[in-house]
Design an enzyme around this catalytic site. Structure first.
Site, PDB file in Angstrom:
ATOM      1  N   GLU A 125      12.803   1.333   4.079  1.00 36.31           N
ATOM      2  CA  GLU A 125      13.537   2.588   4.090  1.00 36.31           C
ATOM      3  C   GLU A 125      12.927   3.523   3.048  1.00 36.31           C
ATOM      4  OE1 GLU A 125      15.122  -0.825   5.395  1.00 36.31           O
ATOM      5  OE2 GLU A 125      15.318  -0.452   3.231  1.00 36.31           O
ATOM      6  N   LYS A 173       9.271  -0.814  -4.606  1.00 37.69           N
ATOM      7  CA  LYS A 173      10.579  -0.264  -4.975  1.00 37.69           C
ATOM      8  C   LYS A 173      10.445   0.823  -6.031  1.00 37.69           C
ATOM      9  CE  LYS A 173      12.906  -4.680  -4.132  1.00 37.69           C
ATOM     10  NZ  LYS A 173      13.619  -5.817  -4.738  1.00 37.69           N
ATOM     11  N   GLU A 221       8.594  -3.007   2.417  1.00 39.29           N
ATOM     12  CA  GLU A 221       8.159  -4.400   2.539  1.00 39.29           C
ATOM     13  C   GLU A 221       6.929  -4.462   3.441  1.00 39.29           C
ATOM     14  OE1 GLU A 221       9.787  -6.441   0.705  1.00 39.29           O
ATOM     15  OE2 GLU A 221      11.599  -5.259   0.334  1.00 39.29           O
ATOM     16  N   LYS A 271      15.850   1.144  -7.961  1.00 40.47           N
ATOM     17  CA  LYS A 271      16.081  -0.275  -7.689  1.00 40.47           C
ATOM     18  C   LYS A 271      15.980  -1.034  -9.016  1.00 40.47           C
ATOM     19  CE  LYS A 271      15.099   1.316  -3.456  1.00 40.47           C
ATOM     20  NZ  LYS A 271      15.040   2.773  -3.229  1.00 40.47           N
ATOM     21  N   PHE A 313     -12.453 -24.168   1.448  1.00 37.98           N
ATOM     22  CA  PHE A 313     -11.488 -23.065   1.497  1.00 37.98           C
ATOM     23  C   PHE A 313     -12.217 -21.836   2.045  1.00 37.98           C
ATOM     24  CE2 PHE A 313      -8.266 -20.605  -1.458  1.00 37.98           C
ATOM     25  CZ  PHE A 313      -7.755 -19.949  -0.349  1.00 37.98           C
ATOM     26  N   ASP A 373      -2.789 -17.952   5.818  1.00 34.65           N
ATOM     27  CA  ASP A 373      -1.325 -17.971   5.660  1.00 34.65           C
ATOM     28  C   ASP A 373      -0.793 -16.568   5.892  1.00 34.65           C
ATOM     29  OD1 ASP A 373      -0.379 -20.632   4.550  1.00 34.65           O
ATOM     30  OD2 ASP A 373      -1.982 -20.175   3.131  1.00 34.65           O
ATOM     31  N   ALA A 374       0.409 -16.474   6.466  1.00 37.17           N
ATOM     32  CA  ALA A 374       1.075 -15.174   6.548  1.00 37.17           C
ATOM     33  C   ALA A 374       1.450 -14.716   5.140  1.00 37.17           C
ATOM     34  CB  ALA A 374       2.317 -15.275   7.426  1.00 37.17           C
ATOM     35  N   LYS A 432      -6.249 -19.014  -6.098  1.00 43.32           N
ATOM     36  CA  LYS A 432      -5.060 -19.493  -6.805  1.00 43.32           C
ATOM     37  C   LYS A 432      -5.514 -20.265  -8.037  1.00 43.32           C
ATOM     38  CE  LYS A 432      -1.361 -20.668  -4.494  1.00 43.32           C
ATOM     39  NZ  LYS A 432      -0.357 -21.348  -3.619  1.00 43.32           N
ATOM     40  N   ASP A 446       0.270 -13.043   0.064  1.00 39.67           N
ATOM     41  CA  ASP A 446       1.487 -12.439  -0.493  1.00 39.67           C
ATOM     42  C   ASP A 446       1.150 -11.314  -1.464  1.00 39.67           C
ATOM     43  OD1 ASP A 446       3.066 -14.270   0.918  1.00 39.67           O
ATOM     44  OD2 ASP A 446       3.026 -15.728  -0.723  1.00 39.67           O
ATOM     45  N   LYS A 447       0.076 -11.485  -2.232  1.00 43.22           N
ATOM     46  CA  LYS A 447      -0.326 -10.444  -3.191  1.00 43.22           C
ATOM     47  C   LYS A 447      -0.914  -9.219  -2.485  1.00 43.22           C
ATOM     48  CE  LYS A 447       0.935 -10.773  -7.179  1.00 43.22           C
ATOM     49  NZ  LYS A 447       2.070  -9.920  -6.914  1.00 43.22           N
ATOM     50  N   HIS A 482      -4.860 -13.070  -2.178  1.00 41.13           N
ATOM     51  CA  HIS A 482      -3.826 -13.982  -1.669  1.00 41.13           C
ATOM     52  C   HIS A 482      -2.904 -13.190  -0.733  1.00 41.13           C
ATOM     53  CE1 HIS A 482      -0.090 -16.273  -1.581  1.00 41.13           C
ATOM     54  NE2 HIS A 482      -0.804 -17.336  -1.922  1.00 41.13           N
ATOM     55  N   ARG A 538       7.068 -12.477  -2.586  1.00 43.47           N
ATOM     56  CA  ARG A 538       7.120 -13.944  -2.575  1.00 43.47           C
ATOM     57  C   ARG A 538       6.408 -14.552  -3.779  1.00 43.47           C
ATOM     58  NH1 ARG A 538       6.519 -16.566   3.331  1.00 43.47           N
ATOM     59  NH2 ARG A 538       4.325 -16.159   2.897  1.00 43.47           N
ATOM     60  N   LYS A 539       5.982 -13.722  -4.730  1.00 38.07           N
ATOM     61  CA  LYS A 539       5.310 -14.242  -5.927  1.00 38.07           C
ATOM     62  C   LYS A 539       6.004 -13.716  -7.180  1.00 38.07           C
ATOM     63  CE  LYS A 539       2.336 -16.962  -4.096  1.00 38.07           C
ATOM     64  NZ  LYS A 539       3.369 -17.318  -3.097  1.00 38.07           N
ATOM     65  N   ASP A 571      16.216  -4.047  -9.706  1.00 37.30           N
ATOM     66  CA  ASP A 571      15.375  -5.250  -9.658  1.00 37.30           C
ATOM     67  C   ASP A 571      14.091  -5.012 -10.437  1.00 37.30           C
ATOM     68  OD1 ASP A 571      16.943  -6.904  -8.104  1.00 37.30           O
ATOM     69  OD2 ASP A 571      16.025  -6.307  -6.209  1.00 37.30           O
TER      70      ASP A 571
END
Length: 395
Positions: free
Chosen positions: A70, A285, A57, A289, A250, A258-259, A181, A31-32, A29, A264-265, A291
């Site tokens: 960074e 990260k 990123e 971080k 598909f 898709d970009a 998916k 994003d993955k 996918h 995003r997941k 997060d």
């Protein structure tokens, strides 16, 4: 076989039960792909410099990968090689699949970490006392409904994607491509604040495929070789609804369809919509971080409470300020599933866990290059990670 076209099938939902749905996505996918590349870059730095400060990123679109972020590190990293190897491992190795690690363009826009952040967080401090790399709030969740202490909905959704990848790599289903998916709806019963899965209500699978295979062959294979191999038979019945390849076709998938973007997941990465989420993504990260590191620690706390028999279901929240080492707040919500009060559980947590980032890194061994493995099929509920090993609690 493919359910009604209008989707919802109003089979009788008994009083005291409810439906809950979680989704997952496969390694291919878009994003993955980006999450895995960001973590491959992080691992490449940590292999040479365990103290590297990384915020990477990734953006993916047809024929292109962009790294932006960074990084302050003593490591010498060949980004072209790291990116291409990650894409190759995922399975995009030919232009017929819509993406090819050999020919894609890799753009690098990486700079040094801001000196303002460095001086406020870690410069001239003992490791134990380093500050949080940013403000934010993080959650950890655990539930006794599965052995892994994870929601059944997300466990099954991840396992369906993992099975697709396995059957693609071992050649059992040669028409499979890397993008996929899944979505699983489970009917639950409430049990004094805890939740008991009764049955699987609906399964959705969409997976990228080659031009040649026909729809009926795909739907049959997905049911027989994927779903029946993954979902315990006790959860499937004649009323279970299947939406297998519901769009019908598909072929165009991955970054061509898709970009993709790192981060995003975040619900796929955590609890599939259960519990709560503070909004911060994980991949790319390093441990400063919060997060990432504090979300891992909060999961460790939550799982330790459930495995220790102190509650059946629990949500843990922590929060931080940039440059401040101790959490600003710790909160425990046990949904009424504990003999103890939430205040008593909070005291047990404070007695057993030090949630400063500089201590979390030591307790959970977060300088090791283990992150690319976390970036597909969820960061939680998989035995191989230190935050999944419950701590023996003293109280």
């Amino acid at each position: 076989m493919n359910g009604q076209l209008n989707g919802f099938h109003e089979a009788f939902i008994e009083e005291g039960t409810f439906l809950f749905t979680s989704e997952s996505v496969g390694e291919g996918h878009p994003d993955k792909i980006c999450d895995q590349i960001s973590d491959a870059v992080l691992d490449a730095h940590l292999q040479q410099d365990p103290d590297a400060k990384v915020a990477c990123e990734t953006v993916a679109k047809t024929g292109m990968i962009l790294l932006a972020g960074e990084i302050t590190s003593r490591a010498a990293v060949d980004y072209q090689k790291v990116v291409r190897e990650a894409v190759k491992h995922i399975g995009y190795d030919d232009s017929s699949k819509g993406f090819d690690y050999k020919t894609c363009n890799v753009l690098v826009a990486l700079e040094q970490q801001s000196p303002d952040i460095a001086q406020g967080v870690h410069l001239d401090r003992n490791e134990e006392d380093i500050g949080a790399g940013d403000q934010g709030l993080m959650f950890g969740y655990a539930t006794d409904e599965t052995e892994e202490c994870m929601p059944l909905t997300i466990v099954l959704a991840h396992k369906l994607n993992a099975k697709l990848a396995e059957l693609r790599r071992n050649g059992t289903l040669p028409w499979l491509r890397p993008d996929s998916k899944t979505q699983v709806t489970v009917q639950y019963m409430q049990d004094r604040g805890a939740v008991l899965p009764i049955r699987v209500h609906t399964i959705v699978i969409s997976v990228q495929h080659d031009e040649e295979v026909c729809l009926d062959e795909m739907r049959d294979a997905l049911k027989e070789k994927v779903i029946k191999a993954v979902v315990p038979a006790k959860y499937l019945d004649e009323d279970t609804i299947y939406h297998l390849q519901p769009s019908g076709r598909f072929v165009i998938g991955g970054p061509q369809g898709d970009a993709g973007l790192t981060g995003r997941k975040i619900i796929v990465d955590t609890y599939g919509g259960w519990g709560a989420h503070g909004g911060g993504a994980f991949s790319g990260k390093d441990y400063t971080k919060v997060d990432r590191s504090a979300a891992y620690a909060a999961r460790w706390v939550a799982k330790s409470l459930v495995k220790g028999g102190l509650c059946r279901r629990v949500l843990v929240q922590v929060s931080y300020a940039i440059g401040v080492s101790h959490p600003l707040s710790i909160s425990i919500f046990h949904y009424g599933t504990s003999q103890k009060s939430e205040r008593e559980l909070l005291e047990i947590v404070k007695k057993n866990f030090d949630l400063r980032p500089g201590v979390i890194v030591r307790d959970l061994d977060l300088k090791k290059p283990i992150y690319q493995r976390t970036a597909a099929y969820g960061h939680f509920g998989r035995d191989s990670f230190p935050w999944e090993v419950p701590k023996k609690l003293k109280y």
